[in-house]
Design a protein around this motif. Structure first.
Motif, mmCIF file in Angstrom:
data_model
loop_
_atom_site.group_PDB
_atom_site.id
_atom_site.type_symbol
_atom_site.label_atom_id
_atom_site.label_comp_id
_atom_site.label_asym_id
_atom_site.label_seq_id
_atom_site.Cartn_x
_atom_site.Cartn_y
_atom_site.Cartn_z
ATOM 1 N N VAL A 143 0.845 -1.188 0.000
ATOM 2 C CA VAL A 143 0.000 0.000 0.000
ATOM 3 C C VAL A 143 0.886 1.246 0.000
ATOM 4 O O VAL A 143 1.837 1.332 0.784
ATOM 5 N N LEU A 144 0.584 2.194 -0.883
ATOM 6 C CA LEU A 144 1.315 3.464 -0.948
ATOM 7 C C LEU A 144 0.412 4.565 -0.409
ATOM 8 O O LEU A 144 -0.794 4.554 -0.669
ATOM 9 N N THR A 145 0.974 5.518 0.336
ATOM 10 C CA THR A 145 0.151 6.612 0.862
ATOM 11 C C THR A 145 0.887 7.952 0.774
ATOM 12 O O THR A 145 2.121 8.000 0.731
ATOM 13 N N TRP A 146 0.071 9.014 0.728
ATOM 14 C CA TRP A 146 0.568 10.400 0.727
ATOM 15 C C TRP A 146 -0.278 11.179 1.726
ATOM 16 O O TRP A 146 -1.492 10.942 1.832
ATOM 17 N N SER A 147 0.334 12.143 2.415
ATOM 18 C CA SER A 147 -0.434 12.961 3.355
ATOM 19 C C SER A 147 -1.317 13.929 2.576
ATOM 20 O O SER A 147 -1.045 14.241 1.412
ATOM 21 N N GLU A 148 -2.354 14.424 3.231
ATOM 22 C CA GLU A 148 -3.263 15.356 2.583
ATOM 23 C C GLU A 148 -2.552 16.611 2.058
ATOM 24 O O GLU A 148 -2.705 16.957 0.882
ATOM 25 N N PRO A 149 -1.732 17.323 2.893
ATOM 26 C CA PRO A 149 -1.080 18.524 2.352
ATOM 27 C C PRO A 149 -0.144 18.200 1.186
ATOM 28 O O PRO A 149 -0.054 18.979 0.225
ATOM 29 N N GLN A 150 0.523 17.031 1.247
ATOM 30 C CA GLN A 150 1.405 16.662 0.139
ATOM 31 C C GLN A 150 0.609 16.434 -1.141
ATOM 32 O O GLN A 150 0.990 16.886 -2.222
ATOM 33 N N LEU A 151 -0.530 15.739 -1.025
ATOM 34 C CA LEU A 151 -1.340 15.485 -2.218
ATOM 35 C C LEU A 151 -1.867 16.804 -2.797
ATOM 36 O O LEU A 151 -1.816 17.021 -4.012
ATOM 37 N N LEU A 152 -2.365 17.697 -1.941
ATOM 38 C CA LEU A 152 -2.908 18.969 -2.424
ATOM 39 C C LEU A 152 -1.815 19.798 -3.093
ATOM 40 O O LEU A 152 -2.033 20.418 -4.138
ATOM 41 N N ASP A 153 -0.618 19.777 -2.501
ATOM 42 C CA ASP A 153 0.500 20.508 -3.089
ATOM 43 C C ASP A 153 0.848 19.936 -4.468
ATOM 44 O O ASP A 153 1.010 20.675 -5.452
ATOM 45 N N LEU A 154 0.909 18.597 -4.569
ATOM 46 C CA LEU A 154 1.211 17.961 -5.859
ATOM 47 C C LEU A 154 0.131 18.275 -6.891
ATOM 48 O O LEU A 154 0.413 18.544 -8.067
ATOM 49 N N MET A 155 -1.149 18.266 -6.448
ATOM 50 C CA MET A 155 -2.255 18.540 -7.376
ATOM 51 C C MET A 155 -2.208 19.966 -7.901
ATOM 52 O O MET A 155 -2.571 20.223 -9.051
ATOM 53 N N THR A 156 -1.787 20.913 -7.051
ATOM 54 C CA THR A 156 -1.721 22.301 -7.476
ATOM 55 C C THR A 156 -0.575 22.487 -8.474
ATOM 56 O O THR A 156 -0.705 23.197 -9.472
ATOM 57 N N ARG A 157 0.550 21.771 -8.209
ATOM 58 C CA ARG A 157 1.686 21.882 -9.136
ATOM 59 C C ARG A 157 1.415 21.138 -10.447
ATOM 60 O O ARG A 157 1.865 21.562 -11.505
ATOM 61 N N TYR A 158 0.728 20.021 -10.368
ATOM 62 C CA TYR A 158 0.491 19.189 -11.561
ATOM 63 C C TYR A 158 -1.016 18.936 -11.710
ATOM 64 O O TYR A 158 -1.537 17.948 -11.175
ATOM 65 N N PRO A 159 -1.717 19.817 -12.449
ATOM 66 C CA PRO A 159 -3.181 19.663 -12.573
ATOM 67 C C PRO A 159 -3.581 18.302 -13.146
ATOM 68 O O PRO A 159 -4.706 17.861 -12.923
#
Lengths: 235, 235
Positions: B108-124
């Protein structure tokens, strides 16, 4: 569809797709938007047709109905003002998965696919809003799948009434009125039961004073009792 | 959960959440990622628990099971390698709507919420991938709602087998084997029918040579016949 006057920025900022956008983002959203008025029973789009625009409802109500090759059909959802619809297939197979039919005279807003993608890239909050809206609908659909597999018809009808009251209920002196006009057939298809069962159940509830039905409007006198019925309490 | 060695960038780029990302985006995705190994029957998260991370499956399989206050439960979905899960509530109420249970040993792979939101903002493209995945699942759930309201149990079991074959089928000399280990109970809950009906139906299909069941693996000999059964053809 007939054209009608411009929709205010406030109203656009209140749409679920554009909530919490910075004020300067609402002007380009409006510039890219088309507004159309549709009559009662108008088909806004048809299952299987190609999708090239995103839709949101400014006023009125819309029912989303999915039919199968076997002739069976189910009401997937009702759309209330502020909600988007028909937008997801822009990201999947570009075919509408269901019909959208105006339940009453309604105002429909649309954006082209390239315009929506451009706006989403400039304002990531739009993508987040879309994900949130999809997430909430998916959670509802998952609940419905569970209810359809484990609940009795009466519980599902009660749950359908509660959902519609939460989505478009207006509190008044006589109780909570569901603003979306509903035929018995709509309630049956939304609850996943037969017209006969839905009619019989609603008539029994009316007789017991839990709700009343006038024209196509349901007014709930005793929300707590309907909630107990949904939970399967027998008394 | 035990830690295990790093997952390759290729494998990360093959996850549905990160498909079609520019190559330089995969490094920050991996840097933010945690990897965990879970045993068979391990509960990865529990319905009602608070959500603070996004999940994706690198290997193995996971079943998503929703229970109700009434004790009824339904299998919402099986998760195959590459798919995300448990991620949507980050955008809604931050509570898991269902349990996630490892069907077999899984990574199982996981990412924290702030990390995911940051990645989503950088890479739509990540947000677009998430919307696409949600859209596909929502279309499946809508189909299931329609089937549950209009189809017979046998059709729904056939359809459940077809869905699982499309999601995790591997073609071999004896037919298409569903890689996800399945108990009869799982198939029954996924198809929205009783254990008795699911067992009886699968036994009849085995006898007719349409499929075979070994341990917890189903191998389909005649996909076309199963498809006809799903469509409700009687012969």
């Amino acid at each position: 569809m007939d054209m009608e006057p411009a929709v205010s920025l406030d109203r656009i900022g209140a749409l679920e797709l554009f909530a919490s956008l910075p004020a300067e983002a609402l002007e380009p959203v409006r510039a890219a938007m088309r507004t159309a008025r549709v009559e009662k029973d108008a088909v806004i789009f048809r299952q299987g047709d190609p999708v090239s625009r995103a839709y949101a409802l400014a006023s009125g109500s819309v029912r989303i109905v999915q039919g199968g090759a076997d002739g069976g059909q189910a009401i997937v959802r009702f759309i209330a003002p502020g909600e988007m619809f028909g937008t997801v297939p822009l990201f999947t197979d570009h075919r509408f998965p269901a019909d959208a039919v105006a339940v009453e005279p309604s105002t429909v807003l649309t954006w082209s696919e390239p315009q929506l993608l451009d706006l989403m890239t400039r304002y990531p909050a739009i993508a987040i809003n879309l994900i949130r809206a999809l997430g909430e609908r998916m959670a509802q659909l998952q609940e419905r799948v569970r209810e359809l597999t484990t609940w009795r018809a009466e519980q599902r009808i009660a749950q359908a009434v509660l959902r519609l009251a939460a989505q478009s209920g207006r509190d008044g002196s006589r109780g909570t009125t569901i603003e979306i006009p509903l035929r018995r057939k709509d309630l049956a298809e939304f609850a996943g039961t037969t017209l006969h069962t839905a009619s019989r159940t609603v008539a029994a509830w009316e007789k017991a004073g839990l709700l009343e039905s006038r024209g196509q409007r349901l007014t709930i006198h005793d929300l707590e009792a309907i909630r107990r019925l949904a939970e399967g309490d027998e008394d």
